[in-house]
Scaffold this motif. Structure first.
Motif, PDB file in Angstrom:
ATOM      1  N   PHE A  75      11.863  37.638  49.964  1.00  0.00           N
ATOM      2  CA  PHE A  75      11.404  38.728  49.104  1.00  0.00           C
ATOM      3  C   PHE A  75      12.396  39.066  47.991  1.00  0.00           C
ATOM      4  O   PHE A  75      12.108  39.902  47.148  1.00  0.00           O
ATOM      5  CB  PHE A  75      11.132  39.986  49.936  1.00  0.00           C
ATOM      6  CG  PHE A  75       9.955  39.844  50.851  1.00  0.00           C
ATOM      7  CD1 PHE A  75       8.671  39.875  50.359  1.00  0.00           C
ATOM      8  CD2 PHE A  75      10.146  39.671  52.211  1.00  0.00           C
ATOM      9  CE1 PHE A  75       7.583  39.746  51.192  1.00  0.00           C
ATOM     10  CE2 PHE A  75       9.071  39.541  53.058  1.00  0.00           C
ATOM     11  CZ  PHE A  75       7.780  39.566  52.557  1.00  0.00           C
ATOM     12  N   GLY A  76      13.566  38.451  48.006  1.00  0.00           N
ATOM     13  CA  GLY A  76      14.564  38.666  46.958  1.00  0.00           C
ATOM     14  C   GLY A  76      15.137  40.064  46.992  1.00  0.00           C
ATOM     15  O   GLY A  76      15.524  40.562  48.045  1.00  0.00           O
ATOM     16  N   THR A  77      15.158  40.708  45.821  1.00  0.00           N
ATOM     17  CA  THR A  77      15.751  42.048  45.743  1.00  0.00           C
ATOM     18  C   THR A  77      14.891  43.111  46.431  1.00  0.00           C
ATOM     19  O   THR A  77      15.380  44.184  46.743  1.00  0.00           O
ATOM     20  CB  THR A  77      15.981  42.459  44.279  1.00  0.00           C
ATOM     21  OG1 THR A  77      14.741  42.400  43.581  1.00  0.00           O
ATOM     22  CG2 THR A  77      17.004  41.543  43.626  1.00  0.00           C
ATOM     23  N   LEU A  78      13.641  42.791  46.678  1.00  0.00           N
ATOM     24  CA  LEU A  78      12.763  43.718  47.382  1.00  0.00           C
ATOM     25  C   LEU A  78      13.190  43.884  48.839  1.00  0.00           C
ATOM     26  O   LEU A  78      12.887  44.894  49.468  1.00  0.00           O
ATOM     27  CB  LEU A  78      11.314  43.229  47.305  1.00  0.00           C
ATOM     28  CG  LEU A  78      10.225  44.157  47.813  1.00  0.00           C
ATOM     29  CD1 LEU A  78      10.230  45.451  47.007  1.00  0.00           C
ATOM     30  CD2 LEU A  78       8.878  43.485  47.727  1.00  0.00           C
ATOM     31  N   SER A  79      13.937  42.911  49.363  1.00  0.00           N
ATOM     32  CA  SER A  79      14.375  42.992  50.759  1.00  0.00           C
ATOM     33  C   SER A  79      15.280  44.198  50.985  1.00  0.00           C
ATOM     34  O   SER A  79      15.225  44.830  52.050  1.00  0.00           O
ATOM     35  CB  SER A  79      15.100  41.709  51.167  1.00  0.00           C
ATOM     36  OG  SER A  79      16.309  41.572  50.448  1.00  0.00           O
ATOM     37  N   THR A  80      16.102  44.544  50.020  1.00  0.00           N
ATOM     38  CA  THR A  80      16.970  45.722  50.153  1.00  0.00           C
ATOM     39  C   THR A  80      16.129  46.987  50.281  1.00  0.00           C
ATOM     40  O   THR A  80      16.432  47.864  51.094  1.00  0.00           O
ATOM     41  CB  THR A  80      17.911  45.838  48.947  1.00  0.00           C
ATOM     42  OG1 THR A  80      18.637  44.629  48.811  1.00  0.00           O
ATOM     43  CG2 THR A  80      18.862  47.005  49.097  1.00  0.00           C
ATOM     44  N   ALA A 128      15.697  37.541  57.491  1.00  0.00           N
ATOM     45  CA  ALA A 128      14.244  37.427  57.614  1.00  0.00           C
ATOM     46  C   ALA A 128      13.534  37.789  56.313  1.00  0.00           C
ATOM     47  O   ALA A 128      12.483  37.218  55.995  1.00  0.00           O
ATOM     48  CB  ALA A 128      13.743  38.315  58.748  1.00  0.00           C
ATOM     49  N   LEU A 129      14.103  38.711  55.565  1.00  0.00           N
ATOM     50  CA  LEU A 129      13.468  39.176  54.330  1.00  0.00           C
ATOM     51  C   LEU A 129      14.028  38.492  53.081  1.00  0.00           C
ATOM     52  O   LEU A 129      13.717  38.908  51.969  1.00  0.00           O
ATOM     53  CB  LEU A 129      13.620  40.694  54.209  1.00  0.00           C
ATOM     54  CG  LEU A 129      12.950  41.505  55.320  1.00  0.00           C
ATOM     55  CD1 LEU A 129      13.327  42.964  55.205  1.00  0.00           C
ATOM     56  CD2 LEU A 129      11.452  41.326  55.282  1.00  0.00           C
TER      57      LEU A 129
END
Length: 140
Positions: free
Chosen positions: A106-111, A102-103
């Motif tokens: 957002f790329g690396t921001l998803s982590t 789902a995230l």
């Protein structure tokens, strides 16, 4: 299979050893034998998971199998779902996969977002998602 092991007499002994191995030994249980058996069962299922991952990825290399982020995600998933439960680990894995997909935009921001959600859940409900569901069921 793990569910049946956890509900068997051996599973109850392992839970007692996990709580306090000295008291379990005082009750007459062979702690070393049961810990070795738990290690063997754990290694079997870990090996099967690694084999399935290698089959899914189509390759088995050190870079894909030994990665710190994968280990951290597994621990976060298990804690989020509910520690010391099989169903909790499954719930945590489902959440981690669904949140990652789902995230994805957002790329690396998803982590960071998933880690923030995990931190909030752990602070609010130390028993994880399964603990929250069981607590709600008890209130109703």
């Amino acid at each position: 299979m793990l569910f049946f092991i956890s509900r068997s007499p051996v599973g109850l002994i392992l839970q007692a050893i996990g709580q306090n191995s000295v008291e379990a030994a005082a009750l007459g249980f062979n702690v070393a034998k049961h810990k070795l058996a738990a290690f063997v069962v754990s290694a079997f299922f870990t090996g099967m998971a690694g084999a399935f991952l290698a089959f899914y990825l189509g390759t088995a290399s050190v870079g894909t199998m030994i990665d710190v982020s994968v280990g951290v995600q597994i621990i976060i998933g298990a804690v989020l779902g509910g520690r010391r439960t099989i169903v909790g680990a499954v719930l945590g894995a489902i959440f981690m996969i669904a949140a990652g997909e789902a995230l994805r935009p957002f790329g690396t921001l998803s982590t960071f977002i998933v880690s923030l959600i995990a931190l909030i859940v752990i602070m609010v409900a130390p028993g994880g998602f399964l603990g929250l569901m069981l607590h709600r069921k008890e209130r109703n």
